[in-house]
Write an enzyme that holds these catalytic residues in place. Structure first.
Site, PDB file in Angstrom:
ATOM      1  N   SER A   6       0.855  -1.187   0.000  1.00 56.35           N
ATOM      2  CA  SER A   6       0.000   0.000   0.000  1.00 56.35           C
ATOM      3  C   SER A   6       0.890   1.236   0.000  1.00 56.35           C
ATOM      4  CB  SER A   6      -0.875   0.001   1.253  1.00 56.35           C
ATOM      5  OG  SER A   6      -1.380   1.299   1.469  1.00 56.35           O
ATOM      6  N   HIS A  44      -1.270  -1.675  -4.087  1.00 57.46           N
ATOM      7  CA  HIS A  44      -2.532  -1.430  -3.405  1.00 57.46           C
ATOM      8  C   HIS A  44      -2.754   0.072  -3.243  1.00 57.46           C
ATOM      9  CE1 HIS A  44      -5.735  -2.873  -0.713  1.00 57.46           C
ATOM     10  NE2 HIS A  44      -5.439  -1.852   0.081  1.00 57.46           N
ATOM     11  N   ASP A  99      -5.251   2.912  -1.769  1.00 59.24           N
ATOM     12  CA  ASP A  99      -6.322   3.116  -0.799  1.00 59.24           C
ATOM     13  C   ASP A  99      -7.047   4.432  -1.035  1.00 59.24           C
ATOM     14  OD1 ASP A  99      -6.158   0.839   1.054  1.00 59.24           O
ATOM     15  OD2 ASP A  99      -4.134   1.575   1.460  1.00 59.24           O
ATOM     16  N   MET A 145      -9.938   6.960  -0.002  1.00 63.89           N
ATOM     17  CA  MET A 145     -10.783   7.282   1.161  1.00 63.89           C
ATOM     18  C   MET A 145     -11.486   8.617   0.946  1.00 63.89           C
ATOM     19  SD  MET A 145      -8.102   6.381   4.172  1.00 63.89           S
ATOM     20  CE  MET A 145      -7.160   4.852   4.164  1.00 63.89           C
ATOM     21  N   HIS A 177      -8.519  -0.182  -3.636  1.00 65.97           N
ATOM     22  CA  HIS A 177      -9.368  -0.463  -2.474  1.00 65.97           C
ATOM     23  C   HIS A 177     -10.199   0.780  -2.182  1.00 65.97           C
ATOM     24  CE1 HIS A 177      -9.342  -1.319   2.190  1.00 65.97           C
ATOM     25  NE2 HIS A 177     -10.555  -1.323   1.688  1.00 65.97           N
ATOM     26  N   MET A 205     -12.621   2.932  -0.258  1.00 64.95           N
ATOM     27  CA  MET A 205     -13.254   3.113   1.051  1.00 64.95           C
ATOM     28  C   MET A 205     -14.081   4.378   0.937  1.00 64.95           C
ATOM     29  SD  MET A 205     -10.011   2.109   3.414  1.00 64.95           S
ATOM     30  CE  MET A 205      -8.850   2.237   2.064  1.00 64.95           C
ATOM     31  N   MET A 237     -10.503  -7.128   5.974  1.00 63.93           N
ATOM     32  CA  MET A 237      -9.759  -6.094   6.701  1.00 63.93           C
ATOM     33  C   MET A 237      -9.342  -6.635   8.071  1.00 63.93           C
ATOM     34  SD  MET A 237      -9.427  -3.441   4.827  1.00 63.93           S
ATOM     35  CE  MET A 237      -8.652  -2.419   6.076  1.00 63.93           C
ATOM     36  N   ASP A 247      -5.638  -7.161   4.796  1.00 65.35           N
ATOM     37  CA  ASP A 247      -5.143  -5.782   4.755  1.00 65.35           C
ATOM     38  C   ASP A 247      -5.190  -5.155   6.145  1.00 65.35           C
ATOM     39  OD1 ASP A 247      -4.577  -3.143   4.128  1.00 65.35           O
ATOM     40  OD2 ASP A 247      -6.401  -2.808   2.959  1.00 65.35           O
TER      41      ASP A 247
HETATM   42  C1  DX5 Z   1      -6.235   0.958   5.850  1.00 65.79           C
HETATM   43  C2  DX5 Z   1      -5.777   0.602   4.469  1.00 65.79           C
HETATM   44  C3  DX5 Z   1      -4.564  -0.244   4.423  1.00 65.79           C
HETATM   45  C4  DX5 Z   1      -3.342   0.354   5.062  1.00 65.79           C
HETATM   46  C5  DX5 Z   1      -2.400  -0.750   5.436  1.00 65.79           C
HETATM   47  O1  DX5 Z   1      -7.495   1.527   5.772  1.00 65.79           O
HETATM   48  O2  DX5 Z   1      -6.780  -0.108   3.798  1.00 65.79           O
HETATM   49  O3  DX5 Z   1      -4.291  -0.683   3.101  1.00 65.79           O
HETATM   50  O4  DX5 Z   1      -2.689   1.269   4.248  1.00 65.79           O
HETATM   51  O5  DX5 Z   1      -1.382  -0.200   6.164  1.00 65.79           O
HETATM   52  P1  DX5 Z   1      -0.587  -1.002   7.290  1.00 65.79           P
HETATM   53  O6  DX5 Z   1       0.040  -2.185   6.619  1.00 65.79           O
HETATM   54  O7  DX5 Z   1       0.354  -0.021   7.792  1.00 65.79           O
HETATM   55  O8  DX5 Z   1      -1.598  -1.446   8.331  1.00 65.79           O
HETATM   56 ZN    ZN Z   2      -6.292  -1.058   1.837  1.00 68.62          ZN
END
Ligand code: DX5
Ligand code: ZN
Length: 214
Positions: free
Chosen positions: A7, A32, A34, A36, A65, A67, A135, A173
């Site tokens: 990520s 990956h 993310d 948000m 991903h 969110m 998750m 994740d």
């Molecule tokens: C959290 C994300 C993850 C995050 C993982 O909401 O979906 O992908 O970046 O980061 P680490 O590995 O640091 O938990």
């Molecule tokens: Zn993620």
């Protein structure tokens, strides 16, 4: 051997070009991303323009991903810049229709569940998924502690996929490090997302190799 999908959430975005090169050299399997929106999760990250730039600078598959609230509203735009496209079961979109739409747009469809959602909740949708993302932290932030309760969910999804003879990737994740990666692979995870663990390392390549070897 597990696949690894680092990520880039914790990366310095102005350094992404060299980070991508490092990941390519390290043999990661996908990237990956993310997304948000500050509504579905209490944090805002980035959207299509950043993923588009990443895509233009790498041949690695893009594992997006989402969110975001009611993600079906944005599937077409994200599908253009993704290879795997995942959204949350809890985000208020029609689940089956959205998964089918993702496939129709040429991406691998991924359904994601938060820590409080039981594995059984998504069994009926497994035939329309190419990947399920479990998750192992509350979505929203990197750097949180791995929740062991996610392991049983991985096991249950794996068993159900086998029972139905489905070819399904299971991604995990949040809070992945060498120790939790080992547990996740043992439970049946085939794709490991790793953020902080990889980014906090002096030598990203070494960390990636370590995890991939599991
Ligand atoms: C959290 C994300 C993850 C995050 C993982 O909401 O979906 O992908 O970046 O980061 P680490 O590995 O640091 O938990
Ligand atoms: Zn993620």
């Amino acid at each position: 051997m597990a696949k690894i999908s680092p990520s880039v959430l914790t990366a310095d975005f102005l350094e992404l070009k060299s980070v991508l090169k490092e990941f390519e050299d390290a043999g990661v399997d996908m990237l990956h991303l993310d997304v948000m929106d500050g509504i579905f999760v209490p944090n805002i990250s980035f959207g299509v323009p950043l993923i588009k730039s990443v895509r233009e600078h790498t041949n690695l598959p893009i594992d997006t991903h989402l969110m975001i609230d009611r993600p079906h509203r944005y599937i077409e735009e994200f599908a253009k810049v993704s290879d795997y496209l995942g959204f949350h079961y809890e985000a208020g979109s029609p689940v089956k229709e959205t998964l089918l739409k993702i496939r129709e747009l040429g991406c691998k469809a991924c359904l994601t569940i938060k820590p409080a959602t039981p594995a059984e909740a998504i069994f009926e949708y497994l035939p329309y998924c190419d990947m399920v993302l479990v998750m192992s932290v509350e979505p929203g932030f990197g750097g949180q502690k791995f929740m062991p309760s996610s392991l049983e969910k991985v096991e249950k999804i794996k068993a159900e996929a086998e029972k139905r003879d489905l070819n399904l990737e299971i991604e995990i994740d949040g809070g992945i490090n060498e120790e939790t990666a080992r547990l996740a692979v043992k439970a049946g995870a085939t794709v490991l997302v790793a953020g902080n663990y990889v980014f906090s390392a002096q030598d990203k390549k070494e960390k990636v190799k370590e995890i991939k070897a599991l």
